[in-house]
Design a protein around this motif. Sequence first.
Motif, short mmCIF file in Angstrom:
data_model
loop_
_atom_site.label_atom_id
_atom_site.label_comp_id
_atom_site.label_asym_id
_atom_site.label_seq_id
_atom_site.Cartn_x
_atom_site.Cartn_y
_atom_site.Cartn_z
N ASP A 95 -13.68 42.36 39.97
CA ASP A 95 -14.45 43.17 39.03
C ASP A 95 -13.72 43.39 37.72
O ASP A 95 -14.25 44.04 36.81
CB ASP A 95 -14.83 44.51 39.67
N TRP A 96 -12.53 42.85 37.58
CA TRP A 96 -11.82 42.93 36.29
C TRP A 96 -12.39 41.93 35.28
O TRP A 96 -12.07 42.02 34.09
CB TRP A 96 -10.32 42.66 36.48
N TYR A 97 -13.22 41.02 35.72
CA TYR A 97 -13.88 40.08 34.82
C TYR A 97 -15.28 40.56 34.45
O TYR A 97 -16.04 40.98 35.33
CB TYR A 97 -14.03 38.70 35.48
N THR A 98 -15.62 40.47 33.18
CA THR A 98 -17.02 40.61 32.79
C THR A 98 -17.79 39.40 33.33
O THR A 98 -17.18 38.39 33.70
CB THR A 98 -17.17 40.66 31.27
N THR A 99 -19.09 39.48 33.34
CA THR A 99 -19.88 38.35 33.82
C THR A 99 -19.60 37.10 32.99
O THR A 99 -19.45 35.99 33.54
CB THR A 99 -21.38 38.68 33.78
N ALA A 100 -19.52 37.27 31.68
CA ALA A 100 -19.27 36.12 30.81
C ALA A 100 -17.90 35.50 31.10
O ALA A 100 -17.75 34.26 31.15
CB ALA A 100 -19.37 36.53 29.35
N LEU A 101 -16.89 36.34 31.29
CA LEU A 101 -15.55 35.82 31.56
C LEU A 101 -15.47 35.21 32.95
O LEU A 101 -14.80 34.19 33.16
CB LEU A 101 -14.52 36.93 31.40
N LEU A 102 -16.17 35.81 33.91
CA LEU A 102 -16.23 35.24 35.25
C LEU A 102 -16.78 33.81 35.20
O LEU A 102 -16.20 32.88 35.78
CB LEU A 102 -17.11 36.11 36.14
N ARG A 103 -17.88 33.64 34.48
CA ARG A 103 -18.47 32.31 34.35
C ARG A 103 -17.50 31.33 33.69
O ARG A 103 -17.38 30.17 34.09
CB ARG A 103 -19.75 32.39 33.54
N SER A 104 -16.79 31.81 32.68
CA SER A 104 -15.84 30.96 31.96
C SER A 104 -14.69 30.53 32.85
O SER A 104 -14.30 29.35 32.85
CB SER A 104 -15.32 31.72 30.73
N VAL A 105 -14.15 31.47 33.62
CA VAL A 105 -13.03 31.16 34.52
C VAL A 105 -13.48 30.14 35.57
O VAL A 105 -12.78 29.15 35.85
CB VAL A 105 -12.50 32.44 35.18
N ILE A 106 -14.64 30.36 36.14
CA ILE A 106 -15.14 29.44 37.16
C ILE A 106 -15.37 28.06 36.55
O ILE A 106 -14.93 27.04 37.11
CB ILE A 106 -16.42 29.99 37.81
N LYS A 107 -16.05 28.00 35.41
CA LYS A 107 -16.35 26.69 34.80
C LYS A 107 -15.09 25.93 34.45
O LYS A 107 -14.99 24.71 34.69
CB LYS A 107 -17.22 26.88 33.55
N ARG A 108 -14.12 26.64 33.87
CA ARG A 108 -12.88 25.96 33.48
C ARG A 108 -12.20 25.31 34.69
O ARG A 108 -11.75 24.17 34.64
CB ARG A 108 -11.93 26.96 32.83
N ASN A 109 -12.16 26.04 35.79
CA ASN A 109 -11.50 25.52 36.97
C ASN A 109 -12.33 24.47 37.69
O ASN A 109 -11.79 23.52 38.26
CB ASN A 109 -11.12 26.67 37.90
N VAL A 110 -13.65 24.63 37.68
CA VAL A 110 -14.51 23.60 38.26
C VAL A 110 -14.34 22.29 37.52
O VAL A 110 -14.20 21.21 38.13
CB VAL A 110 -15.99 24.06 38.25
N ASP A 111 -14.34 22.35 36.20
CA ASP A 111 -14.17 21.13 35.40
C ASP A 111 -12.82 20.47 35.67
O ASP A 111 -12.73 19.24 35.82
CB ASP A 111 -14.31 21.45 33.91
#
Length: 335
Positions: A95-111
Amino acid sequence: MRRKHVFADAVAASCGLTLVAALTLGVGTTAPDAASAEAAPAAVSASAAFPRPLYLEPNTDAAKSAARLRSEGSVASASLIDQIATQPTAIWLGDWYTTALLRSVIKRNVDASKAQGTTLVFVTYAIPNRDCGGYSAGGHTNAEYLDWNREIAADLQGTSAVILVEPDSLAMLSDAKCAGTAATRLPLLRDAVGILAAAGLSTYLDGGNSRWLSPTDQAAWLNAAGISGATGFYTNVANYNPVALERDYAGKVSSRVGLKHYVIDVSRNGRGWTGTWCNSPGAGLGVNPRVTPDSGKLDALLWVKHPGASDGTCNGGPAAGAWFESYALDLVRNR
């Protein structure tokens, strides 16, 4: 004793984490009878959970530390930290991530994982009443929690990622501090597993560790939380117990939860239990994380806890979750 999970710099590319397992069963609620377990969606098979090598996240605290030490001319120390920086660690989502940052972290690592051809391992850590008011108190509200899991499931759809669901969420329920928590937590965990599994993700639930609850008590919590719909469970997160001890314990738990598979955290168990839980002096880095095919019910040895992340302001450490370089160096030296 409690596991402590406090995160520093939520906006950073990677999260340091602290997570120390309890050793003493508190007086309070008792584990539910296994018969209370409810039906759950079909789980991703354990054989499909780790089809590729483990993902190595770039730019972690350990990687940054090694680069800085090398630039300062401390080549020997940098080489020691490299033993941490060059190994895969789980990625913590909370919960320390905003929704936008959560998506960014996930996308970066998925890529990055697609480019590597590796298996992603994430940890969810935002259950309501997290840590039951302890050092890592926090988490989403009941109303927010399942939507948060839906966001993660949507962002990871098609990746076949592994999700370690909410460390401490089950073993801690037997503590007096958590009295009354099970009634709301168990349905949330069952629903979260269903949401994540429906996206094709491999889910593992909290299996405690061999120095915490008995296999029978831990299995009862797992059954009540919907282990039937999960791939399996994990043990020893941020703890120090040797692999042999954990395998024996996990095997006993598995036999009580439908022969489910399991993974073990080996991030700092190289010297076994050394007598204290917080930045334990004398602790050593464990074996390198790896997938373990043809090892019975053991699917992988993982670094779930990030070696070198402080447990808190104890034994000379900085705030929980902060990079503790001298301790990281000691973990490698004590390997």
